[in-house]
Scaffold this motif. Sequence first.
Motif, PDB file in Angstrom:
ATOM      1  N   GLY A 172       9.453  10.104   2.667  1.00 16.86           N
ATOM      2  CA  GLY A 172       8.756  10.205   1.396  1.00 16.86           C
ATOM      3  C   GLY A 172       7.402  10.861   1.578  1.00 16.86           C
ATOM      4  O   GLY A 172       7.127  11.470   2.610  1.00 16.86           O
ATOM      5  N   THR A 173       6.558  10.685   0.595  1.00 18.20           N
ATOM      6  CA  THR A 173       5.276  11.394   0.586  1.00 18.20           C
ATOM      7  C   THR A 173       4.077  10.550   1.007  1.00 18.20           C
ATOM      8  O   THR A 173       2.976  11.082   1.131  1.00 18.20           O
ATOM      9  N   THR A 174       4.254   9.241   1.222  1.00 18.79           N
ATOM     10  CA  THR A 174       3.083   8.395   1.471  1.00 18.79           C
ATOM     11  C   THR A 174       2.754   8.184   2.945  1.00 18.79           C
ATOM     12  O   THR A 174       1.704   7.624   3.254  1.00 18.79           O
ATOM     13  N   LEU A 175       3.613   8.604   3.857  1.00 20.22           N
ATOM     14  CA  LEU A 175       3.362   8.373   5.280  1.00 20.22           C
ATOM     15  C   LEU A 175       2.914   9.656   5.974  1.00 20.22           C
ATOM     16  O   LEU A 175       3.477  10.722   5.736  1.00 20.22           O
ATOM     17  N   GLU A 176       1.906   9.519   6.841  1.00 26.09           N
ATOM     18  CA  GLU A 176       1.412  10.646   7.624  1.00 26.09           C
ATOM     19  C   GLU A 176       1.713  10.400   9.094  1.00 26.09           C
ATOM     20  O   GLU A 176       1.912   9.262   9.521  1.00 26.09           O
ATOM     21  N   ALA A 177       1.709  11.450   9.876  1.00 21.82           N
ATOM     22  CA  ALA A 177       2.049  11.375  11.294  1.00 21.82           C
ATOM     23  C   ALA A 177       1.187  10.371  12.047  1.00 21.82           C
ATOM     24  O   ALA A 177       1.695   9.602  12.867  1.00 21.82           O
ATOM     25  N   ASP A 178      -0.104  10.347  11.788  1.00 22.37           N
ATOM     26  CA  ASP A 178      -1.002   9.415  12.487  1.00 22.37           C
ATOM     27  C   ASP A 178      -0.643   7.967  12.188  1.00 22.37           C
ATOM     28  O   ASP A 178      -0.683   7.120  13.081  1.00 22.37           O
ATOM     29  N   LEU A 179      -0.310   7.676  10.944  1.00 15.36           N
ATOM     30  CA  LEU A 179       0.073   6.312  10.576  1.00 15.36           C
ATOM     31  C   LEU A 179       1.378   5.919  11.273  1.00 15.36           C
ATOM     32  O   LEU A 179       1.501   4.804  11.783  1.00 15.36           O
ATOM     33  N   THR A 222       0.806  -1.221   0.000  1.00 15.18           N
ATOM     34  CA  THR A 222       0.000   0.000   0.000  1.00 15.18           C
ATOM     35  C   THR A 222       0.839   1.272   0.000  1.00 15.18           C
ATOM     36  O   THR A 222       0.470   2.257  -0.634  1.00 15.18           O
ATOM     37  N   PHE A 223       1.947   1.260   0.719  1.00 14.39           N
ATOM     38  CA  PHE A 223       2.746   2.478   0.900  1.00 14.39           C
ATOM     39  C   PHE A 223       4.137   2.314   0.305  1.00 14.39           C
ATOM     40  O   PHE A 223       4.894   1.441   0.719  1.00 14.39           O
ATOM     41  N   ALA A 224       4.469   3.187  -0.626  1.00 17.98           N
ATOM     42  CA  ALA A 224       5.778   3.133  -1.279  1.00 17.98           C
ATOM     43  C   ALA A 224       6.922   3.362  -0.289  1.00 17.98           C
ATOM     44  O   ALA A 224       8.044   2.910  -0.529  1.00 17.98           O
ATOM     45  N   ASP A 225       6.636   4.044   0.819  1.00 25.68           N
ATOM     46  CA  ASP A 225       7.677   4.375   1.789  1.00 25.68           C
ATOM     47  C   ASP A 225       7.788   3.360   2.918  1.00 25.68           C
ATOM     48  O   ASP A 225       8.419   3.628   3.942  1.00 25.68           O
ATOM     49  N   ILE A 226       7.184   2.189   2.755  1.00 30.82           N
ATOM     50  CA  ILE A 226       7.336   1.081   3.696  1.00 30.82           C
ATOM     51  C   ILE A 226       7.949  -0.086   2.932  1.00 30.82           C
ATOM     52  O   ILE A 226       7.411  -0.531   1.920  1.00 30.82           O
ATOM     53  N   VAL A 227       9.089  -0.548   3.429  1.00 28.56           N
ATOM     54  CA  VAL A 227       9.850  -1.609   2.765  1.00 28.56           C
ATOM     55  C   VAL A 227      10.136  -2.721   3.782  1.00 28.56           C
ATOM     56  O   VAL A 227       9.921  -2.538   4.982  1.00 28.56           O
ATOM     57  N   PRO A 228      10.639  -3.873   3.321  1.00 29.74           N
ATOM     58  CA  PRO A 228      10.996  -4.929   4.280  1.00 29.74           C
ATOM     59  C   PRO A 228      12.006  -4.416   5.309  1.00 29.74           C
ATOM     60  O   PRO A 228      12.803  -3.519   5.036  1.00 29.74           O
ATOM     61  N   GLY A 229      11.982  -4.997   6.495  1.00 31.88           N
ATOM     62  CA  GLY A 229      12.827  -4.561   7.600  1.00 31.88           C
ATOM     63  C   GLY A 229      14.308  -4.536   7.256  1.00 31.88           C
ATOM     64  O   GLY A 229      14.870  -5.546   6.845  1.00 31.88           O
ATOM     65  N   TYR A 230      14.925  -3.383   7.442  1.00 31.10           N
ATOM     66  CA  TYR A 230      16.344  -3.188   7.163  1.00 31.10           C
ATOM     67  C   TYR A 230      17.172  -3.999   8.147  1.00 31.10           C
ATOM     68  O   TYR A 230      17.080  -3.798   9.363  1.00 31.10           O
TER      69      TYR A 230
END
Length: 127
Positions: A87-94, A66-74
């Motif tokens: 990036g642009t896909t994450l908001e503070a509440d999330l 769903t979110f381009a700015d969430i990737v597998p755990g580094y």
Amino acid sequence: MDAAELIALASARAEELPGSERENPFGPEWDVYKVRGRVFLLAPLDGTGRVTLKSHPDDAVALRETFADIVPGYHMNKKHWITLTPGTTLEADLIAELVTESYLLVVENLPRRLRPVDPALFGRPPA
């Protein structure tokens, strides 16, 4: 959201959680948040803004899709950990919700006597 903002939001939420402690077991380059000695958030202080959190495996897949700015755990188990990136896909509440969920996943696996909160009730309005 830029790197500094992402780290600041995630760290602020982690510090609010009961029993949360910030440590630097890997040196001053990493902030690691733990509850009762178990890790729930990792953040390298290298300017990348990466925040690594525990996640339920099904949720991890859905979040990455769903979110381009969430990737597998580094540097972590890719099934149970996710990494948030600037990036642009994450908001503070999330971000706050994902930090809280990571914390609760760790708390629910602690022995009951060590739990700082009841994971089934934490954050829910009284009935």
